[in-house]
Design an enzyme around this catalytic site. Structure first.
Site, PDB file in Angstrom:
ATOM      1  CB  SER A  62      13.209  -3.902   7.718  1.00  0.00           C
ATOM      2  OG  SER A  62      13.505  -2.812   6.898  1.00  0.00           O
ATOM      3  NE  ARG A 120      10.886 -10.946  19.449  1.00  0.00           N
ATOM      4  CZ  ARG A 120      10.202  -9.821  19.235  1.00  0.00           C
ATOM      5  NH1 ARG A 120       9.777  -9.508  18.045  1.00  0.00           N
ATOM      6  NH2 ARG A 120       9.947  -8.984  20.227  1.00  0.00           N
ATOM      7  CG  ASP A 151      10.558  -1.960   6.704  1.00  0.00           C
ATOM      8  OD1 ASP A 151      10.121  -1.896   7.865  1.00  0.00           O
ATOM      9  OD2 ASP A 151      10.517  -3.007   6.023  1.00  0.00           O
TER      10      ASP A 151
HETATM   11  C1  BGC Z   1       9.966  -6.804  10.944  1.00  0.00           C
HETATM   12  C2  BGC Z   1       9.589  -5.339  10.859  1.00  0.00           C
HETATM   13  C3  BGC Z   1       9.487  -4.898   9.420  1.00  0.00           C
HETATM   14  C4  BGC Z   1       8.587  -5.834   8.628  1.00  0.00           C
HETATM   15  C5  BGC Z   1       8.523  -5.463   7.153  1.00  0.00           C
HETATM   16  C6  BGC Z   1       9.043  -7.633  10.078  1.00  0.00           C
HETATM   17  O1  BGC Z   1       9.465  -8.970  10.070  1.00  0.00           O
HETATM   18  O2  BGC Z   1       9.915  -7.259  12.268  1.00  0.00           O
HETATM   19  O3  BGC Z   1      10.531  -4.537  11.536  1.00  0.00           O
HETATM   20  O4  BGC Z   1       8.964  -3.592   9.376  1.00  0.00           O
HETATM   21  O5  BGC Z   1       9.064  -7.156   8.733  1.00  0.00           O
HETATM   22  O6  BGC Z   1       9.780  -5.427   6.583  1.00  0.00           O
END
Ligand code: BGC
Length: 474
Positions: A154, A169, A207
């Site tokens: 995620s 990042r 996610d």
């Molecule tokens: C991430 C995402 C993720 C979201 C929820 C963010 O900080 O960059 O990739 O979908 O958090 O988990």
């Protein structure tokens, strides 16, 4: 001059010396419909920019998931879900019965040291927990047969195909060295090989992508998958012909692909969001200042800190908790989102649950009037988060010309913070001007625990595609 823009019910009877500074907080946190509309308009443009080669603040990552599952998938899959707080391992069996599945799962808390250690420590931790899970849940299948595994990672990744992803990042207070700029799949595979775990990584998904796939599988009216938790983000299905950065791939005219927007990065160039001094402080004290600015105003990881900063400021201005020792409240990140949710759910006369939280977490006991002021501030902070969250969802729907659909939302804050959904839905109503009396045309529906089945479906789609390609080549 009145102390309020609105006279809130919860503050009836609270003495003036405790409420006299509140108008300033209302000015900071209350977002009227007109402001939400302006933010959404800018958001729509930024989503479009992210799809171009030049890009913009919002990455709009191509996921290479090109269709929704038709609903007759079958087979056994392992899934790993590395979110902000936990690592979840699932064993999912999709049944041939339409839209049916069984799953066994176990959650492991991701320790702080792992979130800020080295790549090897992180992947060894992941492989080790998968091994523990497999020992506890022996599959009964023959040895030496690799089980397909889908990895829900995620964080923002740049993908050239569904089996790989270079981390753009870290977000959400992760700071593991040696992963940014690297493909995470070979790193995970190396750790799995070190432990001889017989799995075959077949898909890497976000996610939000998993939530979209899983909720669309259950309810085909779902057009957007979103997470509102430690972080916040959304994914939707886009037509490839509308994605300029996919031009060179020569995809068929009618092809579609799920875009993981990574819209937590919205307004990193500070064009439109109404930043307060607290937002600036949260950002400047974060691990990566200047990144994920929208996420830092909205998501569960930061709303607790926002409340903490506000309470400390009011203490310093001689308003709240005078004569009390607030040392524990001065610790960064001492307040988390559950504190806000417990406080808002406390309907007792003397706010006894809230008092208990103050005593347990911060070792002091405020007066009932002080807690009423805090309750009011919590309402302001949480409502701002929900209304800003609505801007992102509205922007995707406007961009996609979708007037009516369901949005599958997963994440602990959305599912457990009562009132969040209604506030966000009211935000959508204010932005999209639905006629009075009309039901929610864009309905935010909880999609709990979609991560396992969503990833398993993504793995099944990925495997079918490989099969299709093999058949075409043969
Ligand atoms: C991430 C995402 C993720 C979201 C929820 C963010 O900080 O960059 O990739 O979908 O958090 O988990």
């Amino acid at each position: 001059m009145s102390s309020f823009r609105y006279r809130p019910e919860i503050l009836e009877g609270v003495p003036e010396h405790l409420t006299r500074h509140l108008k300033q907080f209302e000015d900071w946190f209350i977002l009227e419909a007109a402001e939400l509309k302006k933010i959404t308009e800018h958001f729509v443009n930024e989503l479009g920019k992210g799809l171009t080669i030049e890009g913009g603040n919002i990455p709009m990552n191509v996921t290479w998931v090109t269709s929704n599952p038709p609903g007759r998938e079958s087979g056994r899959y392992l899934t790993l879900d590395m979110g902000g707080t936990n690592l979840r391992v699932c064993d999912v069996t999709l049944s041939e019965q339409k839209r049916d599945f069984e799953q066994t799962q176990r959650k492991f808390k991701l320790p702080k040291e792992v979130k800020s250690g080295t790549a090897e420590q992180l992947w060894d931790f992941v492989a080790d927990r998968l091994q523990v899970f497999l020992e506890e849940n022996p599959s009964g299948s023959q040895d030496n047969i690799s089980v397909p595994l889908a990895f829900t990672f995620s964080f923002p990744v740049d993908q050239q195909n569904i089996r790989s992803g270079v981390l753009q990042r870290w977000t959400k207070k992760f700071n593991v060295s040696g992963v940014e700029g690297e493909d995470v799949v070979p790193q995970l595979e190396a750790a799995l090989a070190r432990k001889n775990i017989p799995v075959d990584v077949v898909a890497l998904i976000n996610d939000t992508t998993g939530t979209l796939i899983a909720s669309n599988y259950r309810d085909p009216q779902v057009k957007v998958g979103s997470i509102f938790s430690t972080g916040t983000n959304a994914a939707y299905m886009e037509e490839c012909r509308l994605v300029p950065k996919l031009k060179e791939y020569g995809l068929p005219e009618d092809a579609k692909v799920i875009i993981n927007t990574e819209y937590g990065a919205f307004d990193n160039d500070r064009q439109i969001l109404p930043f307060t001094p607290f937002d600036h402080q949260i950002d400047s004290e974060s691990l990566r200042p200047g990144t994920q600015l929208y996420e830092k105003m909205v998501s569960g990881l930061y709303i607790g800190e926002m409340l903490r900063l506000v309470m400390v400021k009011l203490h310093e201005e001689g308003v709240l908790f005078q004569g009390k020792d607030i040392t524990s409240l001065r610790q960064s990140n001492a307040v988390d989102a559950t504190f806000l949710s417990i406080a808002e759910m406390d309907f007792s006369e003397d706010l006894s649950d809230m008092r208990e939280e103050f005593e347990d977490e911060f070792s002091f006991s405020p007066t009932v009037d002080e807690m009423k002021v805090c309750r009011y501030l919590i309402g302001l902070i949480a409502t701002r988060a929900a209304r800003l969250y609505a801007c992102g969802i509205a922007a995707i729907c406007i961009k996609n010309k979708t007037k009516k659909c369901h949005v599958g939302v997963d994440g602990s804050v959305f599912n457990k913070y009562s009132g969040f959904k209604d506030r966000a839905s009211q935000g959508l109503r204010d932005i999209l001007d639905w006629p009075v009396g009309e039901i929610d045309l864009i309905a935010l529906n909880a999609s709990e625990d979609g991560s396992g089945v969503g990833a398993a479906l993504a793995a099944s789609l990925a495997l079918n595609k490989v099969e299709q390609i093999k058949t075409t080549i043969i």
